[in-house]
Design an enzyme around this catalytic site. Structure first.
Site, PDB file in Angstrom:
ATOM      1  N   VAL A 102       1.021  -0.938  -0.155  1.00 24.93           N
ATOM      2  CA  VAL A 102      -0.060  -0.015  -0.034  1.00 24.93           C
ATOM      3  C   VAL A 102       0.515   1.286  -0.163  1.00 24.93           C
ATOM      4  O   VAL A 102       0.618   2.195  -0.341  1.00 24.93           O
ATOM      5  CB  VAL A 102      -0.623  -0.086   1.093  1.00 24.93           C
ATOM      6  N   CYS A 103       2.116   1.212   0.835  1.00 25.32           N
ATOM      7  CA  CYS A 103       3.148   2.511   1.004  1.00 25.32           C
ATOM      8  C   CYS A 103       3.558   2.596  -0.405  1.00 25.32           C
ATOM      9  O   CYS A 103       3.350   4.389  -1.136  1.00 25.32           O
ATOM     10  CB  CYS A 103       3.307   2.091   1.800  1.00 25.32           C
ATOM     11  N   THR A 104       3.756   1.884  -0.926  1.00 21.34           N
ATOM     12  CA  THR A 104       4.226   1.924  -3.075  1.00 21.34           C
ATOM     13  C   THR A 104       3.376   2.744  -3.497  1.00 21.34           C
ATOM     14  O   THR A 104       3.995   3.337  -4.148  1.00 21.34           O
ATOM     15  CB  THR A 104       4.993   0.278  -2.928  1.00 21.34           C
TER      16      THR A 104
END
Length: 152
Positions: free
Chosen positions: A45-47
């Site tokens: 999700v962060c990427t």
């Protein structure tokens, strides 16, 4: 609990992915800031969220606005992550003292040892004008940041 809209943005001084010191207050009077807290580099999700910022970079890094992305990773991890993903904006390390900036904004999850997904729009006077805080699995929408910045 996240810092409230209308509050003065807590200052911090963190190292970026190239070892340079970045101080939030140095941008006061110069630029609005999109302050983007995320849990960890190299996670799905962060990427995805950081790629979305990268793909709209002109809206977030320009004469009026500076994007600052903050995680609890080390500067070394952030350097490799930034290079791998082509992220040409500061990736700030809130690694040591662990979570100090994240705690100041009320987005540090003590149990998990990382920041949750908190985003803050800070105006040129250093006042928080907009924010959103999501749980770890819930991605944020880049369109929301664009709307918040255009309202300044």
């Amino acid at each position: 609990m996240a810092i409230e809209i209308g509050a003065e943005a807590p200052d911090f001084e963190l190292k970026d992915n190239h070892g340079r010191t970045v101080r939030l207050s140095a941008l006061r009077g110069e630029k609005n800031v999109l302050l983007f807290f995320y849990p960890f580099a190299f996670t799905g999700v962060c990427t995805g969220e950081l790629r979305a910022l990268r793909d709209h970079l002109d809206a977030f890094v320009n004469d009026d606005t500076q994007l600052l992305a903050v995680s609890n990773d080390s500067i070394h991890t952030l350097r490799v992550f930034g290079e791998q993903e082509g992220l040409e904006f500061p990736l700030l390390s809130d690694f040591w003292k662990h979570g100090e900036a994240s705690r100041a904004y009320g987005v540090f999850d003590e149990e998990k040892g990382c920041a949750v997904r908190g985003t803050f729009v800070i105006d040129k006077a250093g006042v928080v004008r907009w924010s959103v805080v999501n749980a770890l699995p819930d991605a944020r929408d880049v369109e929301d940041y664009l709307k918040a910045l255009s309202a300044l």
